[in-house]
Design an enzyme around this catalytic site. Structure first.
Site, PDB file in Angstrom:
ATOM      1  N   HIS A   1       0.916  -1.286   0.239  1.00  0.00           N
ATOM      2  CA  HIS A   1       0.155   0.116   0.161  1.00  0.00           C
ATOM      3  C   HIS A   1       0.793   1.376  -0.131  1.00  0.00           C
ATOM      4  O   HIS A   1       0.628   2.194  -0.798  1.00  0.00           O
ATOM      5  CB  HIS A   1      -1.099   0.027   1.363  1.00  0.00           C
ATOM      6  CG  HIS A   1      -1.974  -0.986   1.351  1.00  0.00           C
ATOM      7  ND1 HIS A   1      -2.603  -1.301   2.499  1.00  0.00           N
ATOM      8  CD2 HIS A   1      -2.222  -2.044   0.364  1.00  0.00           C
ATOM      9  CE1 HIS A   1      -3.448  -2.128   2.293  1.00  0.00           C
ATOM     10  NE2 HIS A   1      -3.042  -2.686   0.935  1.00  0.00           N
TER      11      HIS A   1
ATOM     12  N   ARG B   1      -6.054   0.014 -13.558  1.00  0.00           N
ATOM     13  CA  ARG B   1      -5.978  -1.068 -12.556  1.00  0.00           C
ATOM     14  C   ARG B   1      -6.832  -0.797 -11.679  1.00  0.00           C
ATOM     15  O   ARG B   1      -6.940   0.440 -11.028  1.00  0.00           O
ATOM     16  CB  ARG B   1      -4.545  -0.995 -12.036  1.00  0.00           C
ATOM     17  CG  ARG B   1      -3.294  -1.163 -13.023  1.00  0.00           C
ATOM     18  CD  ARG B   1      -1.887  -1.412 -12.296  1.00  0.00           C
ATOM     19  NE  ARG B   1      -0.782  -1.385 -13.248  1.00  0.00           N
ATOM     20  CZ  ARG B   1      -0.121  -0.386 -13.709  1.00  0.00           C
ATOM     21  NH1 ARG B   1      -0.160   1.008 -13.477  1.00  0.00           N
ATOM     22  NH2 ARG B   1       1.008  -0.626 -14.792  1.00  0.00           N
TER      23      ARG B   1
ATOM     24  N   ARG C   1      -9.230  -2.781 -16.579  1.00  0.00           N
ATOM     25  CA  ARG C   1      -8.762  -4.141 -16.465  1.00  0.00           C
ATOM     26  C   ARG C   1      -9.629  -4.571 -15.391  1.00  0.00           C
ATOM     27  O   ARG C   1      -9.353  -4.319 -14.239  1.00  0.00           O
ATOM     28  CB  ARG C   1      -7.418  -4.250 -16.242  1.00  0.00           C
ATOM     29  CG  ARG C   1      -6.613  -5.664 -16.108  1.00  0.00           C
ATOM     30  CD  ARG C   1      -5.580  -5.553 -15.706  1.00  0.00           C
ATOM     31  NE  ARG C   1      -5.190  -5.064 -14.557  1.00  0.00           N
ATOM     32  CZ  ARG C   1      -3.808  -5.030 -14.118  1.00  0.00           C
ATOM     33  NH1 ARG C   1      -2.639  -5.386 -14.767  1.00  0.00           N
ATOM     34  NH2 ARG C   1      -3.750  -4.550 -12.756  1.00  0.00           N
TER      35      ARG C   1
ATOM     36  N   GLU D   1      -0.225 -11.876 -21.247  1.00  0.00           N
ATOM     37  CA  GLU D   1       0.868 -11.765 -20.467  1.00  0.00           C
ATOM     38  C   GLU D   1       1.390 -12.844 -20.175  1.00  0.00           C
ATOM     39  O   GLU D   1       2.089 -13.117 -18.876  1.00  0.00           O
ATOM     40  CB  GLU D   1       0.522 -10.976 -19.307  1.00  0.00           C
ATOM     41  CG  GLU D   1      -0.978 -11.302 -18.461  1.00  0.00           C
ATOM     42  CD  GLU D   1      -1.430 -10.210 -17.618  1.00  0.00           C
ATOM     43  OE1 GLU D   1      -0.763  -9.408 -16.884  1.00  0.00           O
ATOM     44  OE2 GLU D   1      -2.657 -10.334 -17.202  1.00  0.00           O
TER      45      GLU D   1
ATOM     46  N   ASN E   1       5.117  -6.897 -18.214  1.00  0.00           N
ATOM     47  CA  ASN E   1       5.675  -6.997 -16.938  1.00  0.00           C
ATOM     48  C   ASN E   1       5.482  -8.435 -16.437  1.00  0.00           C
ATOM     49  O   ASN E   1       6.530  -9.296 -15.966  1.00  0.00           O
ATOM     50  CB  ASN E   1       5.107  -6.236 -15.942  1.00  0.00           C
ATOM     51  CG  ASN E   1       5.312  -4.701 -16.218  1.00  0.00           C
ATOM     52  OD1 ASN E   1       6.101  -4.304 -17.143  1.00  0.00           O
ATOM     53  ND2 ASN E   1       4.462  -3.671 -15.410  1.00  0.00           N
ATOM     54  N   ASP E   2       4.352  -8.897 -16.812  1.00  0.00           N
ATOM     55  CA  ASP E   2       4.210 -10.614 -16.276  1.00  0.00           C
ATOM     56  C   ASP E   2       4.617 -11.510 -17.513  1.00  0.00           C
ATOM     57  O   ASP E   2       5.158 -12.525 -17.281  1.00  0.00           O
ATOM     58  CB  ASP E   2       2.627 -10.766 -16.173  1.00  0.00           C
ATOM     59  CG  ASP E   2       2.286 -10.529 -14.607  1.00  0.00           C
ATOM     60  OD1 ASP E   2       3.201 -10.659 -13.857  1.00  0.00           O
ATOM     61  OD2 ASP E   2       1.124 -10.407 -14.511  1.00  0.00           O
TER      62      ASP E   2
ATOM     63  N   ARG F   1      10.123 -10.640 -10.537  1.00  0.00           N
ATOM     64  CA  ARG F   1      10.227  -9.373 -10.653  1.00  0.00           C
ATOM     65  C   ARG F   1      10.523  -8.673  -9.489  1.00  0.00           C
ATOM     66  O   ARG F   1      10.946  -7.553  -9.575  1.00  0.00           O
ATOM     67  CB  ARG F   1       9.402  -8.674 -11.767  1.00  0.00           C
ATOM     68  CG  ARG F   1       7.910  -8.704 -11.355  1.00  0.00           C
ATOM     69  CD  ARG F   1       7.160  -7.977 -12.577  1.00  0.00           C
ATOM     70  NE  ARG F   1       5.541  -8.372 -12.355  1.00  0.00           N
ATOM     71  CZ  ARG F   1       4.750  -7.259 -12.174  1.00  0.00           C
ATOM     72  NH1 ARG F   1       5.419  -6.123 -11.958  1.00  0.00           N
ATOM     73  NH2 ARG F   1       3.647  -7.541 -12.224  1.00  0.00           N
TER      74      ARG F   1
ATOM     75  N   CYS G   1       1.268  -2.542 -22.699  1.00  0.00           N
ATOM     76  CA  CYS G   1       0.965  -1.638 -21.497  1.00  0.00           C
ATOM     77  C   CYS G   1       2.065  -1.776 -20.478  1.00  0.00           C
ATOM     78  O   CYS G   1       1.812  -1.626 -19.218  1.00  0.00           O
ATOM     79  CB  CYS G   1      -0.573  -1.883 -20.987  1.00  0.00           C
ATOM     80  SG  CYS G   1      -0.770  -3.262 -20.538  1.00  0.00           S
TER      81      CYS G   1
END
Length: 590
Positions: free
Chosen positions: A191, A298, A334, A433, A456-457, A467, A504
């Site tokens: 967070h 997101r 998403r 992904e 990223n994934d 990662r 993205c």
């Protein structure tokens, strides 16, 4: 000179003296008070509770003003603890009945609570332990006269060093003289990391020992892109980094000037640039920087800030707020990418051993359909306000996609039967992904309206590297030839299937990759809003033919290092001010 490696959270390079807020958890003496001293100690504790309550409310208001209502919800947990009788009353009773000093009673009680969260051994509960620690520190500052006002008295730029950054810290760090943050512990999706990154300064977490190895006043170089902290750099390194930062600032100024200009190559090919956002308030920056809309919204954060699920109306309000801010521009939502180091592990009776390969993203939603349907209803209702698209994350098989679409269509029918107003044409897409989705892209084109390649994934699952793990961070690279081949195959399949494709991941916002992505055939990129001008600058200085030649050359290389070197060399020729050798890690190797 010493270099520490951590986890990059928010990009940027800064040089400044260190301000060390604390090196470890509070250590306080155990004291038995005289009977006559107990009433005063109880009053001191009550006053501390009241002061911290006001302090948290103030931070909550500050975060809401600067970052929006959603991030501010983090502080609801803090306020809940302060009002929790089962936590506060035992502390009072120990002071009253045992004569224990308030500081010791607070540290013991809060330590036990934090240990309960930490014992679950998963990042979500560790997040809650961080919040408990934040409250403990606030109370201790009130009880012992700690250094809570050190930041307020800072008169020169500093890099803040601390054991861990908490949501309360994130509110305080929104300060003109705080140039960056580095911590011992933490993760990309804590967070606090999300809120700190939203402030827009370089952030590196998970450095393990930075709070122990750095002292007040030490000269530091902080690189929020590579996750490196250089302690006491030599004069040569400092000179090179200052020169590189000047080049970066010059490049930023140049790119800011072209924010409102068209994103078109020298030979007239339009490349559409969109923003990746976590909060609706970021849309203002997307538009300011020249973005055409939102390519990735997101939606997980609303599930991470409170212990209860957001309602359909709360989700609807958030999505419509985003659409109103976009003023007719497209919003791509998403659906929930919960799991791994996020919400689902906290809800599980037995957290998964390897959550990144477990019940996450669309898998979690398909097994928790009530939660999924609630979000889908909110999205469908919001479609009446403005143009939006919906995409499903982490699709690995045709069965998952068809099941997700079936539920979506059922919810559409329910809304129609209830007389709810919504758009009759909501484009449905999917994230590509994982390697299985990339390899089956041609088949998926028959089921979706668009693809969004989530590198990223995709990188993580292709090269089998976490990662967020600094021990293997060097293996996590988009220049791995296998990753590039997968991206190319998806783009080719989408073109043949007449399906729009965007990318993205983080590489969409890295100028080093821009020419390659255009050369591979991408015409839509979604990236961090602040990077839109820099990418537009590159686009406006190249031709599609040059990019395609570069892509063919890269396709013949078999080494990630050679690929990266080739990409950097080409960018150096076309847009030298964009390269600048700006990485702290690279600087130490020269």
């Amino acid at each position: 000179m010493k270099l520490l490696q951590g986890i990059p959270v928010s990009p940027g390079v800064v040089i400044a003296r260190a301000l060390v807020l604390e090196k470890s958890l509070h250590r306080v003496p155990f004291l038995i008070l005289n009977t006559s001293e107990v009433p005063a100690e109880l009053e001191r504790f009550s006053n501390a509770i009241q002061s911290v309550h006001k302090e948290v409310e103030r931070d909550k208001d500050q975060v809401e003003e600067t970052l929006g209502a959603e991030p501010a919800k983090i502080f609801s947990f803090h306020l809940g603890l302060l009002n929790d009788v089962s936590l506060i009353e035992p502390i009072r009773n120990r002071i009253k009945n045992e004569g224990v000093n308030a500081s010791f009673a607070v540290v013991e009680a809060f330590g036990e609570l934090a240990d309960k969260f930490r014992s679950m051994d998963n990042p979500v509960f560790r997040d809650k332990a961080n919040d408990v620690f934040d409250l403990e520190r606030r109370l201790m500052n009130q009880l012992t006269g700690g250094s809570k006002d050190r930041l307020a008295s800072v008169e020169e730029p500093v890099i803040v060093i601390c054991h861990q950054v908490t949501p309360g810290d994130a509110a305080t760090f929104n300060h003109n003289n705080v140039l960056g943050i580095a911590t011992d512990i933490g993760g990309r999706t804590d967070h606090s990391s999300i809120v700190a990154a939203a402030i827009g300064i370089p952030v590196v977490v998970g450095c393990k020992s930075v709070a122990e190895e750095v002292s007040d006043g030490d000269m530091l170089i902080l690189d929020g892109k590579t996750g490196t902290v250089i302690i006491d750099p030599d004069e040569g390194t400092l000179a090179r980094m200052r020169q590189n930062i000047e080049l970066l600032e010059s490049f930023k100024q140049q790119t800011e000037e072209i924010s409102k200009q068209d994103s078109v190559t020298l030979d007239g090919e339009e490349i559409h640039l969109y923003g990746n956002i976590e909060f609706a308030h970021e849309i203002e920056q997307v538009i300011e920087k020249g973005g055409e809309g939102v390519g990735l919204y997101r939606t997980e954060f609303q599930y991470l800030t409170t212990s209860s699920l957001p309602t359909e109306d709360e989700l609807f309000d958030e999505y419509t707020s985003a659409l109103y801010k976009l003023e007719g521009r497209t919003l791509t939502i998403r659906t929930l990418d919960l799991g791994a180091d996020k919400y689902t592990q906290a809800q599980a009776m037995e957290p998964e051993r390897n959550p990144f390969l477990g019940l996450r993203s669309i898998r979690y939603c398909l097994q928790h359909q009530e939660l999924f349907r609630t979000q889908l209803r909110a999205i469908i209702r919001a479609s009446s306000v403005g143009p939006l698209r919906i995409m499903f994350p982490l699709i690995t098989s045709m069965n998952e996609l068809r099941q997700a679409k079936l539920i979506f269509n059922e919810v559409l029918e329910e809304c129609d039967e209830e007389g709810i107003k919504f758009s009759q044409n909501i484009p449905v897409g999917m994230m590509v992904e994982v390697p299985s989705a990339a390899l089956m892209a041609a088949t998926f084109t028959r089921e979706v309206d668009f693809f969004s390649i989530g590198t990223n994934d995709l990188i993580q699952y292709t090269v089998a590297v976490d990662r967020g793990n600094e021990r293997v961070a060097s293996l996590y690279t988009a220049t791995n030839p296998a990753v590039i081949k997968l991206i190319k195959s998806v783009i080719r399949a989408a073109r043949r299937g007449k399906v729009e494709t965007s990318l993205c991941g983080e590489i969409a916002g890295d100028p080093v990759y821009t020419m390659l992505l255009i050369g591979l055939g991408l015409r839509n990129l979604s990236l961090v809003p602040s990077q839109i001008p820099a990418i537009k600058q590159v686009i406006r200085k190249v031709t599609v033919d040059e990019c395609e030649r570069l892509a063919r050359k890269i396709g013949s290389l078999d080494s990630d290092r050679r690929i990266l070197s080739t990409l950097r060399d080409e960018l150096q020729k076309k847009v030298p001010e964009a390269i600048g050798g700006w990485s702290a890690e690279q600087t130490t190797q020269t």
